[in-house]
Design a protein around this motif. Structure first.
Motif, PDB file in Angstrom:
ATOM      1  N   ALA A 355       9.909  -7.292 -95.647  1.00 47.22           N
ATOM      2  CA  ALA A 355       8.795  -6.737 -94.867  1.00 47.22           C
ATOM      3  C   ALA A 355       7.465  -6.982 -95.567  1.00 47.22           C
ATOM      4  CB  ALA A 355       9.018  -5.243 -94.637  1.00 47.22           C
ATOM      5  N   GLN A 356       7.438  -6.854 -96.890  1.00 45.75           N
ATOM      6  CA  GLN A 356       6.199  -7.142 -97.625  1.00 45.75           C
ATOM      7  C   GLN A 356       5.814  -8.603 -97.478  1.00 45.75           C
ATOM      8  OE1 GLN A 356       6.878  -5.823-101.626  1.00 45.75           O
ATOM      9  NE2 GLN A 356       7.204  -3.685-101.049  1.00 45.75           N
ATOM     10  N   THR A 357       6.812  -9.486 -97.505  1.00 44.25           N
ATOM     11  CA  THR A 357       6.528 -10.914 -97.321  1.00 44.25           C
ATOM     12  C   THR A 357       5.970 -11.186 -95.934  1.00 44.25           C
ATOM     13  OG1 THR A 357       8.347 -11.440 -98.820  1.00 44.25           O
ATOM     14  CG2 THR A 357       7.535 -13.222 -97.417  1.00 44.25           C
ATOM     15  N   ILE A 358       6.542 -10.509 -94.917  1.00 47.80           N
ATOM     16  CA  ILE A 358       6.040 -10.681 -93.557  1.00 47.80           C
ATOM     17  C   ILE A 358       4.583 -10.236 -93.463  1.00 47.80           C
ATOM     18  CG2 ILE A 358       6.232  -9.737 -91.217  1.00 47.80           C
ATOM     19  CD1 ILE A 358       8.216 -11.878 -91.682  1.00 47.80           C
ATOM     20  N   GLY A 359       4.248  -9.120 -94.127  1.00 52.07           N
ATOM     21  CA  GLY A 359       2.866  -8.650 -94.105  1.00 52.07           C
ATOM     22  C   GLY A 359       1.909  -9.648 -94.724  1.00 52.07           C
ATOM     23  N   ILE A 360       2.314 -10.235 -95.857  1.00 48.76           N
ATOM     24  CA  ILE A 360       1.448 -11.228 -96.517  1.00 48.76           C
ATOM     25  C   ILE A 360       1.321 -12.478 -95.663  1.00 48.76           C
ATOM     26  CG2 ILE A 360       1.236 -12.713 -98.538  1.00 48.76           C
ATOM     27  CD1 ILE A 360       2.660 -10.522-100.144  1.00 48.76           C
ATOM     28  N   VAL A 361       2.451 -12.940 -95.112  1.00 53.32           N
ATOM     29  CA  VAL A 361       2.416 -14.145 -94.266  1.00 53.32           C
ATOM     30  C   VAL A 361       1.555 -13.914 -93.029  1.00 53.32           C
ATOM     31  CG1 VAL A 361       3.839 -15.644 -92.811  1.00 53.32           C
ATOM     32  CG2 VAL A 361       4.618 -15.018 -95.092  1.00 53.32           C
ATOM     33  N   GLY A 362       1.750 -12.733 -92.389  1.00 50.15           N
ATOM     34  CA  GLY A 362       0.977 -12.453 -91.186  1.00 50.15           C
ATOM     35  C   GLY A 362      -0.496 -12.282 -91.459  1.00 50.15           C
ATOM     36  N   GLY A 363      -0.822 -11.600 -92.553  1.00 44.04           N
ATOM     37  CA  GLY A 363      -2.232 -11.322 -92.827  1.00 44.04           C
ATOM     38  C   GLY A 363      -3.006 -12.498 -93.375  1.00 44.04           C
ATOM     39  N   LEU A 364      -2.365 -13.325 -94.179  1.00 45.11           N
ATOM     40  CA  LEU A 364      -3.086 -14.426 -94.829  1.00 45.11           C
ATOM     41  C   LEU A 364      -2.813 -15.773 -94.180  1.00 45.11           C
ATOM     42  CD1 LEU A 364      -2.571 -13.386 -98.571  1.00 45.11           C
ATOM     43  CD2 LEU A 364      -4.555 -12.977 -97.114  1.00 45.11           C
ATOM     44  N   VAL A 365      -1.535 -16.144 -94.139  1.00 47.27           N
ATOM     45  CA  VAL A 365      -1.194 -17.495 -93.681  1.00 47.27           C
ATOM     46  C   VAL A 365      -1.515 -17.681 -92.208  1.00 47.27           C
ATOM     47  CG1 VAL A 365       0.675 -19.172 -93.469  1.00 47.27           C
ATOM     48  CG2 VAL A 365       0.581 -17.654 -95.452  1.00 47.27           C
ATOM     49  N   GLY A 367      -3.343 -15.741 -90.161  1.00 47.09           N
ATOM     50  CA  GLY A 367      -4.760 -15.528 -89.880  1.00 47.09           C
ATOM     51  C   GLY A 367      -5.615 -16.718 -90.266  1.00 47.09           C
ATOM     52  N   THR A 368      -5.363 -17.247 -91.459  1.00 44.91           N
ATOM     53  CA  THR A 368      -6.134 -18.415 -91.902  1.00 44.91           C
ATOM     54  C   THR A 368      -5.822 -19.640 -91.062  1.00 44.91           C
ATOM     55  OG1 THR A 368      -6.103 -17.543 -94.157  1.00 44.91           O
ATOM     56  CG2 THR A 368      -6.648 -19.876 -93.886  1.00 44.91           C
ATOM     57  N   ALA A 369      -4.543 -19.802 -90.684  1.00 45.55           N
ATOM     58  CA  ALA A 369      -4.132 -20.996 -89.932  1.00 45.55           C
ATOM     59  C   ALA A 369      -4.769 -21.027 -88.544  1.00 45.55           C
ATOM     60  CB  ALA A 369      -2.614 -21.037 -89.823  1.00 45.55           C
ATOM     61  N   VAL A 370      -4.791 -19.906 -87.840  1.00 43.16           N
ATOM     62  CA  VAL A 370      -5.337 -19.913 -86.478  1.00 43.16           C
ATOM     63  C   VAL A 370      -6.846 -20.118 -86.493  1.00 43.16           C
ATOM     64  CG1 VAL A 370      -3.485 -18.496 -85.521  1.00 43.16           C
ATOM     65  CG2 VAL A 370      -5.495 -17.380 -86.468  1.00 43.16           C
ATOM     66  N   VAL A 371      -7.516 -19.661 -87.563  1.00 40.09           N
ATOM     67  CA  VAL A 371      -8.959 -19.893 -87.661  1.00 40.09           C
ATOM     68  C   VAL A 371      -9.250 -21.359 -87.948  1.00 40.09           C
ATOM     69  CG1 VAL A 371     -11.033 -19.372 -89.003  1.00 40.09           C
ATOM     70  CG2 VAL A 371      -9.490 -17.528 -88.317  1.00 40.09           C
ATOM     71  N   GLU A 372      -8.533 -21.929 -88.906  1.00 43.21           N
ATOM     72  CA  GLU A 372      -8.762 -23.328 -89.250  1.00 43.21           C
ATOM     73  C   GLU A 372      -8.340 -24.257 -88.119  1.00 43.21           C
ATOM     74  OE1 GLU A 372      -6.751 -24.096 -92.881  1.00 43.21           O
ATOM     75  OE2 GLU A 372      -8.205 -22.983 -94.117  1.00 43.21           O
ATOM     76  N   ALA A 373      -7.362 -23.842 -87.309  1.00 41.96           N
ATOM     77  CA  ALA A 373      -6.950 -24.664 -86.178  1.00 41.96           C
ATOM     78  C   ALA A 373      -7.922 -24.583 -85.011  1.00 41.96           C
ATOM     79  CB  ALA A 373      -5.554 -24.252 -85.719  1.00 41.96           C
ATOM     80  N   GLY A 374      -8.855 -23.643 -85.058  1.00 42.14           N
ATOM     81  CA  GLY A 374      -9.863 -23.537 -84.014  1.00 42.14           C
ATOM     82  C   GLY A 374      -9.430 -22.752 -82.800  1.00 42.14           C
ATOM     83  N   PHE A 375      -8.431 -21.885 -82.943  1.00 37.85           N
ATOM     84  CA  PHE A 375      -7.990 -21.068 -81.815  1.00 37.85           C
ATOM     85  C   PHE A 375      -8.663 -19.695 -81.805  1.00 37.85           C
ATOM     86  CE2 PHE A 375      -4.308 -23.949 -82.399  1.00 37.85           C
ATOM     87  CZ  PHE A 375      -4.301 -24.520 -81.136  1.00 37.85           C
ATOM     88  N   ILE A 376      -8.902 -19.127 -82.971  1.00 43.96           N
ATOM     89  CA  ILE A 376      -9.449 -17.781 -83.091  1.00 43.96           C
ATOM     90  C   ILE A 376     -10.652 -17.837 -84.028  1.00 43.96           C
ATOM     91  CG2 ILE A 376      -8.957 -15.373 -83.701  1.00 43.96           C
ATOM     92  CD1 ILE A 376      -7.300 -16.324 -81.379  1.00 43.96           C
ATOM     93  N   SER A 377     -11.662 -17.028 -83.741  1.00 39.43           N
ATOM     94  CA  SER A 377     -12.851 -16.983 -84.593  1.00 39.43           C
ATOM     95  C   SER A 377     -12.650 -16.030 -85.756  1.00 39.43           C
ATOM     96  CB  SER A 377     -14.065 -16.551 -83.770  1.00 39.43           C
ATOM     97  OG  SER A 377     -13.909 -15.216 -83.322  1.00 39.43           O
ATOM     98  N   ASN A 378     -13.430 -16.252 -86.811  1.00 36.80           N
ATOM     99  CA  ASN A 378     -13.377 -15.360 -87.973  1.00 36.80           C
ATOM    100  C   ASN A 378     -13.785 -13.940 -87.597  1.00 36.80           C
ATOM    101  OD1 ASN A 378     -12.534 -17.034 -90.200  1.00 36.80           O
ATOM    102  ND2 ASN A 378     -14.466 -18.123 -89.985  1.00 36.80           N
ATOM    103  N   THR A 379     -14.762 -13.817 -86.710  1.00 38.59           N
ATOM    104  CA  THR A 379     -15.239 -12.494 -86.306  1.00 38.59           C
ATOM    105  C   THR A 379     -14.136 -11.704 -85.608  1.00 38.59           C
ATOM    106  OG1 THR A 379     -17.428 -13.479 -85.974  1.00 38.59           O
ATOM    107  CG2 THR A 379     -17.075 -11.275 -85.107  1.00 38.59           C
TER     108      THR A 379
END
Length: 472
Positions: A355-365, A367-379
């Motif tokens: 569960a801790q790994t899922i939290g880190i993956v969901g929060g960092l990987v 989140g960062t991936a969808v922003v860099e892919a241009g689907f979601i804004s940082n805001t």
């Protein structure tokens, strides 16, 4: 659905073998019904019990050995447990067996002896993980109703505290305990609760959550009208306020009623800290509710309809982020809110390390991936992150989940009408709260109807005063 009804054999008979057959038939000839033949003074007795439901050590020491060594009538003063009782009812015999009671029957008698020796292999008392405190007691309810009553009576030694027993469910025969302090409880609320419990006609009742749905005023409302807690100290405090506690055997929590909206944001930490700190923490919790339900909608309304209210620098930064995105602000918020719920549900049901790994993956990987892919804004990531944190601040998980749920219709209204949609949706929400009741008590008490005395422990936690003079 198949209806579960009791067998039509109301009383025992005088023949021993016939009684055994009646009991076996009432229990559908289950293989774990143990029959122990005992002969005392040339009289044949049978000791019946369900193998997994009784304490075998106590059964051997307190029942079998005293009876076997007796030369007189085995029913008179030879059994160690003093709380045994006699019955002629077959239904009472069957109910007793299903609750861990041993049954002693013998020849030429139309009665049986019920000897309660249930197994005590239940969970130890631990602090509930869903309602942890910084300062306060560290015990929690268990699945045993008797142990939960003990945790409450240990705190309140009041002769006016009463417990009423109910049995719900034709198949499960679930024990339900209603606790209240007789000289503090509202008789009308108590009578209404008993009426609703008596009106329940179901085959199964497995948890307190099912009972909540059966007795609450409006099951279609997203707001819980009954508070469920795993903390004995929280339940005790409400009991002393004249509330009623309902304990369902097999559920490690207590149901508290009637309840108001403000009660979901009253934490034992507020009372274990100094009054200024407690008031500040409660204000933060209430403010977090406003953020959790309205922040995504406010962001959608500003970006879609009212961008001119933003300072030029902030407006330029946001427009630069969203102008090339393929999704609208509403779709961004909806997808991220749903992703948050998926991650939360996954983290709850997985083992702690994963569960801790899922939290880190969901929060960092992710989140960062969808922003860099241009689907979601940082805001939008910031907005959804603040919304999630605000919903987790609530002392009771029920109200935090409800806040995230209510955010969706407010987001839809903001996407359609901007700030007007937010105002309209919040107005509808306020009207609904004003009309909502919990066992006759207003859900928005003490604000609607206004009670000045009740306001002392609503938005702020007032200072406790010592009525006795201090020594000088």
């Amino acid at each position: 659905m198949k209806s579960f009804t009791k067998k039509d054999h109301p009383t025992l008979v005088s023949h021993l073998e016939d009684n055994i057959q009646l009991i076996e038939k009432a229990l559908s000839f289950t293989s774990d019904l143990t029959k122990r033949k005992i002969t005392v003074s040339e009289k044949t007795c049978y000791l019946l019990f369900i193998d997994s439901m009784v304490d075998k050590t106590a059964l051997s020491h307190d029942v079998i050995q005293p009876i076997s060594s007796s030369k007189n009538n085995p029913l008179e003063g030879k059994i160690n447990p003093p709380e045994y009782e006699k019955t002629t009812s077959l239904n009472e015999v069957v109910d007793g067996l299903l609750n861990g009671t041993s049954v002693l029957i013998y020849e030429n008698k139309k009665e049986a002896l019920l000897i309660p020796l249930p197994t005590t292999d239940d969970r130890a008392i631990q602090e509930p993980s869903s309602e942890q405190l910084i300062k306060g007691s560290h015990d929690g309810f268990t699945e045993s109703a008797s142990k939960n009553i003990f945790l409450i009576r240990r705190r309140i030694k009041n002769p006016f505290m009463k417990v009423q027993n109910f049995v719900i469910g034709e198949a499960t025969r679930t024990d339900v305990k209603v606790m209240y302090i007789d000289n503090l409880v509202d008789p009308k609320v108590l009578a209404e609760l008993i009426r609703r419990i008596d009106a329940i006609k179901v085959d199964t009742l497995l948890s307190g959550g099912e009972l909540e749905e059966l007795i609450e005023d409006n099951s279609y409302s997203p707001f819980p009208q009954i508070l469920s807690t795993e903390r004995p100290d929280r339940a005790t405090s409400y009991l002393l306020e004249g509330k009623i506690i309902v304990i369902v055997n097999g559920t490690p929590s207590a149901i508290i009623l009637p309840i108001s909206f403000i009660s979901f944001y009253q934490s034992p930490d507020n009372y274990n800290s100094r009054w200024m700190i407690g008031s500040f923490l409660r204000f933060i919790s209430l403010f977090s509710f406003i953020i959790a339900i309205s922040l995504p909608g406010i962001y959608i309304a500003i970006v879609t309809f009212h961008s001119d209210i933003l300072p030029l620098g902030i407006l330029y930064a946001i427009k630069l982020q969203i102008q090339f995105l393929p999704l609208s602000p509403f779709m961004e918020a909806a997808i991220m809110q749903l992703t948050l719920e998926l991650l939360k549900e996954a983290a709850i049901r997985l083992p702690s390390p994963i569960a801790q790994t899922i939290g880190i993956v969901g929060g960092l990987v992710i989140g960062t991936a969808v922003v860099e892919a241009g689907f979601i804004s940082n805001t939008m990531i910031v907005v959804i992150g603040l919304t999630a944190i605000a919903s987790f601040v609530a002392p009771i998980n029920q109200i935090g989940t409800m806040a995230r749920f209510i955010a969706f219709p407010i987001m839809i209204a903001a996407n359609l009408f901007g700030f007007l949609g937010i105002v309209l949706s919040l107005t509808v929400l306020l009207i609904h709260l004003c009309k909502l009741h919990s066992f006759g008590e207003s859900y928005l008490y003490p604000f609607s109807p206004l009670d000045l005395k009740g306001l002392k422990d609503s938005l702020i936690r007032t200072k406790k005063k010592n009525p006795t003079p201090r020594f000088r």
